[in-house]
Scaffold this active site. Structure first.
Site, PDB file in Angstrom:
ATOM      1  N   ARG A   1       0.836  -1.075  -0.103  1.00  0.00           N
ATOM      2  CA  ARG A   1       0.087   0.158  -0.118  1.00  0.00           C
ATOM      3  C   ARG A   1       0.940   1.293  -0.046  1.00  0.00           C
ATOM      4  O   ARG A   1       0.630   2.396  -0.688  1.00  0.00           O
ATOM      5  CB  ARG A   1      -0.763   0.072   1.259  1.00  0.00           C
ATOM      6  CG  ARG A   1      -2.047  -0.830   1.174  1.00  0.00           C
ATOM      7  CD  ARG A   1      -2.077  -2.385   0.395  1.00  0.00           C
ATOM      8  NE  ARG A   1      -3.331  -3.007   0.441  1.00  0.00           N
ATOM      9  CZ  ARG A   1      -3.473  -4.050   1.184  1.00  0.00           C
ATOM     10  NH1 ARG A   1      -2.727  -4.265   2.318  1.00  0.00           N
ATOM     11  NH2 ARG A   1      -4.588  -4.604   1.275  1.00  0.00           N
TER      12      ARG A   1
ATOM     13  N   ASP B   1      -0.036  -6.811  -3.844  1.00  0.00           N
ATOM     14  CA  ASP B   1      -1.347  -6.483  -3.383  1.00  0.00           C
ATOM     15  C   ASP B   1      -1.980  -5.775  -4.302  1.00  0.00           C
ATOM     16  O   ASP B   1      -1.372  -5.653  -5.574  1.00  0.00           O
ATOM     17  CB  ASP B   1      -1.517  -5.601  -1.999  1.00  0.00           C
ATOM     18  CG  ASP B   1      -2.712  -6.276  -1.103  1.00  0.00           C
ATOM     19  OD1 ASP B   1      -3.748  -6.341  -1.623  1.00  0.00           O
ATOM     20  OD2 ASP B   1      -2.391  -6.661  -0.208  1.00  0.00           O
TER      21      ASP B   1
ATOM     22  N   PHE C   1      -1.726  -3.326  14.210  1.00  0.00           N
ATOM     23  CA  PHE C   1      -1.025  -2.023  14.664  1.00  0.00           C
ATOM     24  C   PHE C   1      -1.227  -1.033  13.637  1.00  0.00           C
ATOM     25  O   PHE C   1      -0.963   0.345  13.820  1.00  0.00           O
ATOM     26  CB  PHE C   1       0.554  -2.173  14.853  1.00  0.00           C
ATOM     27  CG  PHE C   1       1.177  -2.912  15.962  1.00  0.00           C
ATOM     28  CD1 PHE C   1       0.067  -3.795  16.673  1.00  0.00           C
ATOM     29  CD2 PHE C   1       2.322  -3.079  16.330  1.00  0.00           C
ATOM     30  CE1 PHE C   1       0.601  -4.248  17.791  1.00  0.00           C
ATOM     31  CE2 PHE C   1       2.693  -3.937  17.217  1.00  0.00           C
ATOM     32  CZ  PHE C   1       1.871  -4.485  18.211  1.00  0.00           C
ATOM     33  N   ASP C   2      -2.141  -1.052  12.691  1.00  0.00           N
ATOM     34  CA  ASP C   2      -2.803  -0.173  11.943  1.00  0.00           C
ATOM     35  C   ASP C   2      -4.058   0.551  12.582  1.00  0.00           C
ATOM     36  O   ASP C   2      -4.374   1.537  12.074  1.00  0.00           O
ATOM     37  CB  ASP C   2      -2.954  -0.388  10.481  1.00  0.00           C
ATOM     38  CG  ASP C   2      -4.037  -1.627  10.208  1.00  0.00           C
ATOM     39  OD1 ASP C   2      -3.741  -2.446  11.238  1.00  0.00           O
ATOM     40  OD2 ASP C   2      -4.823  -1.841   9.577  1.00  0.00           O
TER      41      ASP C   2
ATOM     42  N   HIS D   1      -6.120 -10.449  -4.220  1.00  0.00           N
ATOM     43  CA  HIS D   1      -5.203  -9.355  -3.865  1.00  0.00           C
ATOM     44  C   HIS D   1      -4.264  -9.413  -5.060  1.00  0.00           C
ATOM     45  O   HIS D   1      -3.017  -8.902  -4.707  1.00  0.00           O
ATOM     46  CB  HIS D   1      -4.496  -9.440  -2.492  1.00  0.00           C
ATOM     47  CG  HIS D   1      -5.435  -9.212  -1.508  1.00  0.00           C
ATOM     48  ND1 HIS D   1      -5.815  -7.865  -1.213  1.00  0.00           N
ATOM     49  CD2 HIS D   1      -6.000 -10.153  -0.687  1.00  0.00           C
ATOM     50  CE1 HIS D   1      -6.744  -7.902  -0.077  1.00  0.00           C
ATOM     51  NE2 HIS D   1      -6.792  -9.246   0.371  1.00  0.00           N
TER      52      HIS D   1
ATOM     53  N   GLU E   1      -2.294   1.088   4.669  1.00  0.00           N
ATOM     54  CA  GLU E   1      -3.055   2.013   3.823  1.00  0.00           C
ATOM     55  C   GLU E   1      -2.945   3.510   4.240  1.00  0.00           C
ATOM     56  O   GLU E   1      -2.879   4.290   3.306  1.00  0.00           O
ATOM     57  CB  GLU E   1      -4.620   1.597   3.849  1.00  0.00           C
ATOM     58  CG  GLU E   1      -4.902   0.362   3.228  1.00  0.00           C
ATOM     59  CD  GLU E   1      -4.674  -0.781   4.059  1.00  0.00           C
ATOM     60  OE1 GLU E   1      -5.419  -1.991   3.746  1.00  0.00           O
ATOM     61  OE2 GLU E   1      -3.944  -0.885   5.171  1.00  0.00           O
TER      62      GLU E   1
ATOM     63  N   GLU F   1      -9.311 -13.150   1.715  1.00  0.00           N
ATOM     64  CA  GLU F   1     -10.074 -12.020   1.076  1.00  0.00           C
ATOM     65  C   GLU F   1     -10.230 -12.379  -0.473  1.00  0.00           C
ATOM     66  O   GLU F   1     -10.076 -11.293  -1.271  1.00  0.00           O
ATOM     67  CB  GLU F   1      -9.781 -10.850   1.460  1.00  0.00           C
ATOM     68  CG  GLU F   1      -9.945 -10.480   3.008  1.00  0.00           C
ATOM     69  CD  GLU F   1      -9.490  -9.175   3.271  1.00  0.00           C
ATOM     70  OE1 GLU F   1      -9.865  -8.408   4.138  1.00  0.00           O
ATOM     71  OE2 GLU F   1      -8.279  -8.544   2.657  1.00  0.00           O
TER      72      GLU F   1
END
Length: 550
Positions: A177, A206, A438-439, A276, A490, A340
């Site tokens: 990202r 990704d 941790f984001d 992804h 992100e 995902e």
């Protein structure tokens, strides 16, 4: 070793360094006994058993050189032949690093007397961890770069016997990202090494960008590594219009892998598949179900456009990519993602549906035919990587269907994936979003002045409360390899922001990963953070969150 054991028994009646330097070590050692007295280490000669590798000898020599420089008194270093024999005969003194094959692969012991420091380990990891422990027992100035002669350069007389609870002590970094230059990746590794983490999970691909050079597919580092702008803040309809990208050359990958290895850290690459993969499809559109056109995503989230599981060209691509990845990363694991992966395109794709019929896959009430198709992809890639001497790790979605024996599950959606994996006989690593992302924000105070982050809260206290074996059948506990935290990027685009999200939460994680069951003490940990570790992080030059929630 017998002298150490006897001395330890004599001192068992003494408290566990309730007030003193030993209490400040993070992660807290398994066993530590504080004795009377101290040892002056400024100017002390350092000697390392030449039976250790050149990298270990270099690490001890580097520690001695820094101590000598910061304290103002040179600490000579040597690796003399016959060091262990000379020590046994009482003919050598100083700070001695001795090989002891009776200790476990990551264990070490430290015995500090009035005029000596004796460190024992069976291999490189133990020596590296002992150096970090010794560093934490010294003034915080040892982490800086300025001479501090007036500090008290002593170690308390003590006995420490230490080894980690879990073999897998990981930290993840998303370079897809947002792309992180090699120097910042090295700083990340430095922070991990300070607190004895040993696995660096490097997320390299990704929907928003491909970050690793693959010589067989050069367009990945010409097209797939770029996106035409990035969304602004949380506005998913926005685009800053600034072309963004970057990738690591294979030489840079080797540089990072070697840098990590010298710090006792194994790099685990992730090539996320079969979802992804939008960035890769932008360079090689024939690998998709529709043929495109495709473009790396400029916003966050999960693209519906995935690799086509019905085409042999997809597997030719994956095998070529993973062959080069396997050559670059010497560790035993490659992470293949598996999370995902939307199935809408597969349901409409003639090639995917033909493959489902060929394989005899069908909905069975537990999983859909398309979920079993992903299971087929996972098993096929697992079999291929086995020919390269590699094992796979996948996110907990790989439990959908019938994973092949030998797969390792990384449980991110909670702890249930690890519990299920262990019950089914699979190894598992805990990385639950509830405790280890941790984001997420570091406080639940909505009025706190915090930088932009993903919605959600993971506080120090939340991390520290994680029980890695909760719900796991004790008979299957050996399948829990360990714990790691994930830092998705992100909303994180600068080194200062990255370090702020990492620290000091990394320290809480390290005690969850390292400390024996029942030994963690949250009250002590928060005190040590304020009084000892914040000055350490300051001296080391890291950006970190200085507020502790109460």
């Amino acid at each position: 070793m017998k002298r150490l054991l006897i001395l330890g028994i004599l001192c068992l009646s003494m408290p566990f360094a309730r007030a003193g330097v030993l209490e400040d070590i993070v992660p807290r050692p398994a066993e530590a006994v504080l004795l009377r007295g101290s040892a002056h280490v400024s100017g002390l000669p350092f000697k390392c058993d030449p039976a250790f590798s050149p990298d270990v000898q270099a690490a001890v020599g580097s520690f001695a050189a820094r101590l000598g420089y910061i304290s103002g008194r040179t600490c000579p270093f040597s690796a003399p032949p016959g060091l262990s024999e000379a020590f046994a005969a009482g003919k050598v003194k100083g700070a001695l690093f001795l090989r002891d094959s009776s200790l476990g692969p990551e264990a070490y012991s430290i015995e500090v007397g009035s005029g000596s420091v004796i460190v024992r380990a069976s291999g490189s990891s133990g020596i590296l961890y002992s150096l970090e422990t010794l560093r934490q027992m010294l003034p915080a100035a040892i982490y800086g770069d300025k001479v501090a002669e007036k500090e008290r350069w002593t170690l308390p007389c003590c006995i420490i016997r230490d080894e980690p609870r879990f073999a897998w002590r990981g930290m993840h970094l998303d370079s897809s990202r947002h792309f992180w230059p090699v120097e910042e990746v090295k700083r990340y590794l430095d922070a991990m090494a300070m607190y004895k983490l040993n696995r660096f999970h490097w997320h390299l691909t990704d929907d928003q960008g491909w970050r690793i050079e693959i010589k067989a597919y050069p367009l990945l580092s010409q097209i797939a590594c770029w996106r035409e702008g990035t969304m602004v803040g949380r506005d998913f309809s926005s685009n800053d219009g600034i072309r963004y990208g970057g990738f690591y050359t294979q030489d840079e990958i080797r540089e990072v892998v070697a840098y990590a290895a010298r710090r006792g850290i194994t790099v685990v690459p992730e090539v996320d598949l079969p979802g992804h993969m939008l960035a890769a499809l932008s360079a090689y559109p024939h690998l998709g179900c529709t043929g495109g056109p495709y473009a790396a995503w400029t916003r966050w989230g999960v693209s519906d456009q995935v690799l086509c599981a019905g085409k042999e060209s997809t597997f030719e691509f994956l095998e070529a990519v993973l062959s080069e990845v396997a050559e670059l990363f010497p560790g035993e694991y490659i992470h293949i993602g598996g999370d995902e992966c939307p199935k809408d395109e597969w349901r409409k794709c003639p090639d995917c549906q033909a493959k489902i019929r060929e394989l005899g896959l069908h909905d069975d009430g537990r999983f859909t035919a398309e979920q079993y198709l992903q299971n087929y992809v996972t098993r096929r890639i697992q079999d291929f990587l086995a020919t390269k001497g590699k094992k796979i790790i996948g996110w907990d979605e790989i439990l959908e269907g019938e994973p092949a024996p030998g797969a390792t599950v990384m449980s991110w959606q909670g702890t249930a994936g690890a519990v299920e994996a262990s019950a089914r006989g699979f190894d598992a690593i805990l990385a639950p979003v509830s405790h280890c992302y941790f984001d997420y924000r570091q406080t639940d105070d909505p009025d706190a002045d915090e930088p932009l982050s993903f919605n959600g809260v993971v506080t120090l206290e939340r991390i520290y409360s994680l029980d890695p074996l909760a719900g796991v059948d004790p008979a299957q506990a050996h399948h829990i390899l360990g714990v790691q935290a994930n830092l998705w990027t992100e909303y994180i685009s600068t080194p200062e922001h990255l370090e702020y999200m990492l620290l000091p939460r990394l320290l809480a994680l390290s005690e969850v990963q390292w400390c024996p069951a029942g030994q963690r003490d949250p009250e002590r940990f928060l005190r040590v953070l304020r009084e000892h570790e914040f000055p350490v992080l300051e001296q080391a030059g890291f950006n970190y969150r200085k507020t502790i929630n109460q």
